[in-house]
Motif scaffolding. Sequence first.
Motif, PDB file in Angstrom:
ATOM      1  N   ASP A 182      36.196 -17.830 -24.619  1.00  0.00           N
ATOM      2  CA  ASP A 182      35.046 -17.230 -25.287  1.00  0.00           C
ATOM      3  C   ASP A 182      34.691 -15.873 -24.699  1.00  0.00           C
ATOM      4  OD1 ASP A 182      34.813 -19.331 -27.084  1.00  0.00           O
ATOM      5  OD2 ASP A 182      33.187 -20.316 -25.975  1.00  0.00           O
ATOM      6  N   VAL A 183      34.708 -15.748 -23.382  1.00  0.00           N
ATOM      7  CA  VAL A 183      34.393 -14.452 -22.761  1.00  0.00           C
ATOM      8  C   VAL A 183      35.424 -13.414 -23.179  1.00  0.00           C
ATOM      9  CG1 VAL A 183      34.295 -13.186 -20.571  1.00  0.00           C
ATOM     10  CG2 VAL A 183      33.026 -15.319 -20.838  1.00  0.00           C
ATOM     11  N   ASN A 184      36.700 -13.759 -23.136  1.00  0.00           N
ATOM     12  CA  ASN A 184      37.734 -12.793 -23.514  1.00  0.00           C
ATOM     13  C   ASN A 184      37.643 -12.417 -24.987  1.00  0.00           C
ATOM     14  OD1 ASN A 184      38.708 -12.512 -20.922  1.00  0.00           O
ATOM     15  ND2 ASN A 184      40.235 -14.116 -21.160  1.00  0.00           N
ATOM     16  N   ALA A 185      37.331 -13.386 -25.845  1.00  0.00           N
ATOM     17  CA  ALA A 185      37.151 -13.078 -27.268  1.00  0.00           C
ATOM     18  C   ALA A 185      35.932 -12.178 -27.468  1.00  0.00           C
ATOM     19  CB  ALA A 185      37.009 -14.370 -28.066  1.00  0.00           C
ATOM     20  N   LEU A 186      34.862 -12.431 -26.719  1.00  0.00           N
ATOM     21  CA  LEU A 186      33.681 -11.574 -26.778  1.00  0.00           C
ATOM     22  C   LEU A 186      34.039 -10.142 -26.389  1.00  0.00           C
ATOM     23  CD1 LEU A 186      30.549 -11.061 -26.888  1.00  0.00           C
ATOM     24  CD2 LEU A 186      30.532 -11.706 -24.463  1.00  0.00           C
ATOM     25  N   LEU A 187      34.761  -9.994 -25.291  1.00  0.00           N
ATOM     26  CA  LEU A 187      35.130  -8.657 -24.821  1.00  0.00           C
ATOM     27  C   LEU A 187      35.980  -7.905 -25.833  1.00  0.00           C
ATOM     28  CD1 LEU A 187      35.925  -9.449 -21.081  1.00  0.00           C
ATOM     29  CD2 LEU A 187      33.853  -8.384 -22.016  1.00  0.00           C
ATOM     30  N   ALA A 188      36.816  -8.631 -26.586  1.00  0.00           N
ATOM     31  CA  ALA A 188      37.695  -8.011 -27.585  1.00  0.00           C
ATOM     32  C   ALA A 188      36.989  -7.825 -28.931  1.00  0.00           C
ATOM     33  CB  ALA A 188      38.948  -8.860 -27.762  1.00  0.00           C
ATOM     34  N   SER A 189      35.790  -8.378 -29.076  1.00  0.00           N
ATOM     35  CA  SER A 189      35.066  -8.305 -30.344  1.00  0.00           C
ATOM     36  C   SER A 189      34.256  -7.020 -30.434  1.00  0.00           C
ATOM     37  CB  SER A 189      34.126  -9.511 -30.470  1.00  0.00           C
ATOM     38  OG  SER A 189      32.956  -9.325 -29.677  1.00  0.00           O
ATOM     39  N   GLU A 190      33.618  -6.824 -31.583  1.00  0.00           N
ATOM     40  CA  GLU A 190      32.767  -5.653 -31.767  1.00  0.00           C
ATOM     41  C   GLU A 190      31.594  -5.643 -30.788  1.00  0.00           C
ATOM     42  OE1 GLU A 190      31.392  -8.682 -34.920  1.00  0.00           O
ATOM     43  OE2 GLU A 190      33.225  -8.178 -33.879  1.00  0.00           O
ATOM     44  N   VAL A 191      31.139  -6.811 -30.351  1.00  0.00           N
ATOM     45  CA  VAL A 191      30.031  -6.875 -29.385  1.00  0.00           C
ATOM     46  C   VAL A 191      30.459  -6.339 -28.021  1.00  0.00           C
ATOM     47  CG1 VAL A 191      28.360  -8.387 -28.233  1.00  0.00           C
ATOM     48  CG2 VAL A 191      29.013  -8.841 -30.602  1.00  0.00           C
ATOM     49  N   GLY A 192      31.719  -6.473 -27.682  1.00  0.00           N
ATOM     50  CA  GLY A 192      32.212  -6.033 -26.391  1.00  0.00           C
ATOM     51  C   GLY A 192      32.400  -4.539 -26.255  1.00  0.00           C
ATOM     52  N   ILE A 193      32.305  -3.832 -27.361  1.00  0.00           N
ATOM     53  CA  ILE A 193      32.491  -2.376 -27.325  1.00  0.00           C
ATOM     54  C   ILE A 193      31.349  -1.744 -26.544  1.00  0.00           C
ATOM     55  CG2 ILE A 193      32.600  -0.298 -28.755  1.00  0.00           C
ATOM     56  CD1 ILE A 193      33.793  -2.122 -30.967  1.00  0.00           C
ATOM     57  N   ARG A 194      31.679  -0.774 -25.714  1.00  0.00           N
ATOM     58  CA  ARG A 194      30.693  -0.174 -24.818  1.00  0.00           C
ATOM     59  C   ARG A 194      29.548   0.541 -25.534  1.00  0.00           C
ATOM     60  NH1 ARG A 194      32.804   0.338 -19.356  1.00  0.00           N
ATOM     61  NH2 ARG A 194      34.821  -0.692 -19.341  1.00  0.00           N
ATOM     62  N   ASP A 195      29.782   1.015 -26.742  1.00  0.00           N
ATOM     63  CA  ASP A 195      28.685   1.674 -27.449  1.00  0.00           C
ATOM     64  C   ASP A 195      28.178   0.838 -28.629  1.00  0.00           C
ATOM     65  OD1 ASP A 195      30.896   2.110 -29.068  1.00  0.00           O
ATOM     66  OD2 ASP A 195      30.797   4.292 -28.945  1.00  0.00           O
ATOM     67  N   TRP A 196      28.382  -0.475 -28.550  1.00  0.00           N
ATOM     68  CA  TRP A 196      27.913  -1.382 -29.606  1.00  0.00           C
ATOM     69  C   TRP A 196      26.421  -1.213 -29.905  1.00  0.00           C
ATOM     70  CZ3 TRP A 196      24.760  -5.845 -29.653  1.00  0.00           C
ATOM     71  CH2 TRP A 196      24.842  -6.605 -30.825  1.00  0.00           C
ATOM     72  N   PRO A 197      25.539  -1.017 -28.929  1.00  0.00           N
ATOM     73  CA  PRO A 197      24.111  -0.855 -29.258  1.00  0.00           C
ATOM     74  C   PRO A 197      23.820   0.332 -30.178  1.00  0.00           C
ATOM     75  CG  PRO A 197      24.352  -1.401 -26.950  1.00  0.00           C
ATOM     76  CD  PRO A 197      25.744  -1.117 -27.480  1.00  0.00           C
ATOM     77  N   LEU A 198      24.739   1.313 -30.230  1.00  0.00           N
ATOM     78  CA  LEU A 198      24.514   2.470 -31.098  1.00  0.00           C
ATOM     79  C   LEU A 198      24.698   2.130 -32.575  1.00  0.00           C
ATOM     80  CD1 LEU A 198      26.091   5.260 -28.903  1.00  0.00           C
ATOM     81  CD2 LEU A 198      23.668   4.974 -29.497  1.00  0.00           C
ATOM     82  N   ARG A 199      25.111   0.922 -32.878  1.00  0.00           N
ATOM     83  CA  ARG A 199      25.127   0.467 -34.283  1.00  0.00           C
ATOM     84  C   ARG A 199      23.706   0.165 -34.760  1.00  0.00           C
ATOM     85  NH1 ARG A 199      30.298  -3.525 -35.018  1.00  0.00           N
ATOM     86  NH2 ARG A 199      31.834  -2.061 -34.185  1.00  0.00           N
ATOM     87  N   PHE A 200      22.802  -0.036 -33.822  1.00  0.00           N
ATOM     88  CA  PHE A 200      21.446  -0.476 -34.140  1.00  0.00           C
ATOM     89  C   PHE A 200      20.377   0.535 -33.742  1.00  0.00           C
ATOM     90  CE2 PHE A 200      24.342  -3.854 -33.016  1.00  0.00           C
ATOM     91  CZ  PHE A 200      24.415  -4.516 -34.236  1.00  0.00           C
ATOM     92  N   HIS A 201      20.702   1.364 -32.757  1.00  0.00           N
ATOM     93  CA  HIS A 201      19.759   2.351 -32.226  1.00  0.00           C
ATOM     94  C   HIS A 201      20.361   3.745 -32.350  1.00  0.00           C
ATOM     95  CE1 HIS A 201      17.223  -0.596 -30.034  1.00  0.00           C
ATOM     96  NE2 HIS A 201      18.353  -1.266 -29.899  1.00  0.00           N
ATOM     97  N   SER A 202      19.553   4.709 -32.727  1.00  0.00           N
ATOM     98  CA  SER A 202      20.011   6.100 -32.661  1.00  0.00           C
ATOM     99  C   SER A 202      20.169   6.467 -31.185  1.00  0.00           C
ATOM    100  CB  SER A 202      19.009   7.035 -33.332  1.00  0.00           C
ATOM    101  OG  SER A 202      17.773   7.024 -32.623  1.00  0.00           O
ATOM    102  N   ARG A 203      21.007   7.423 -30.923  1.00  0.00           N
ATOM    103  CA  ARG A 203      21.227   7.888 -29.545  1.00  0.00           C
ATOM    104  C   ARG A 203      19.898   8.329 -28.914  1.00  0.00           C
ATOM    105  NH1 ARG A 203      25.624   8.691 -26.859  1.00  0.00           N
ATOM    106  NH2 ARG A 203      26.973   8.414 -28.644  1.00  0.00           N
ATOM    107  N   GLU A 204      19.066   9.027 -29.689  1.00  0.00           N
ATOM    108  CA  GLU A 204      17.782   9.511 -29.174  1.00  0.00           C
ATOM    109  C   GLU A 204      16.877   8.342 -28.779  1.00  0.00           C
ATOM    110  OE1 GLU A 204      19.017  10.406 -32.316  1.00  0.00           O
ATOM    111  OE2 GLU A 204      19.997  12.157 -31.454  1.00  0.00           O
ATOM    112  N   ALA A 205      16.832   7.335 -29.622  1.00  0.00           N
ATOM    113  CA  ALA A 205      15.972   6.185 -29.332  1.00  0.00           C
ATOM    114  C   ALA A 205      16.512   5.369 -28.159  1.00  0.00           C
ATOM    115  CB  ALA A 205      15.831   5.300 -30.569  1.00  0.00           C
ATOM    116  N   LEU A 206      17.826   5.201 -28.097  1.00  0.00           N
ATOM    117  CA  LEU A 206      18.418   4.338 -27.071  1.00  0.00           C
ATOM    118  C   LEU A 206      18.378   4.965 -25.681  1.00  0.00           C
ATOM    119  CD1 LEU A 206      19.799   1.602 -26.668  1.00  0.00           C
ATOM    120  CD2 LEU A 206      21.987   2.753 -27.043  1.00  0.00           C
TER     121      LEU A 206
END
Length: 152
Positions: free
Chosen positions: A105-129
Amino acid sequence: MTSHSIRFFTDDAAIAHLGEGLIACALRREDWTHEAHLAACLYLLARHPDIDLDREIAELISRFNESVGGVNDDHNGYHDTITRAYVAGVRWFLGTRATGDLTGDVNALLASEVGIRDWPLRFHSREALFCVAARRGFVPPDLAPYPVAPLR
């Protein structure tokens, strides 16, 4: 999107070491990588129902940072909004894709879209984050809501 090679885990013991080490402030600073953050989060959500991660994550990570000489201030250390974005993502992953096999599960998480280092930028603008308010406290997403797993 940024591109980094993923450091996968080979066994449950390495993941448990990170989760328990975070709680006990018993990790080396250099062990606290992006992958370690996500592995510890999944471990705590999956194996420590006694910990209210939404309530305790800020203190856990801030205390760990200080234990290795780090500073939690307006520019360094714990970042509340990024952390909470990943907690939401890991919780969603657990609710939709987890098998119960910790390492898998951890390895699948890391390989998923959630594991991407800038995943929070899908939800927050750079300015807000990346503002001080988002580091010091939770700033709600301004682009899209976090995904939520269906109830099981």
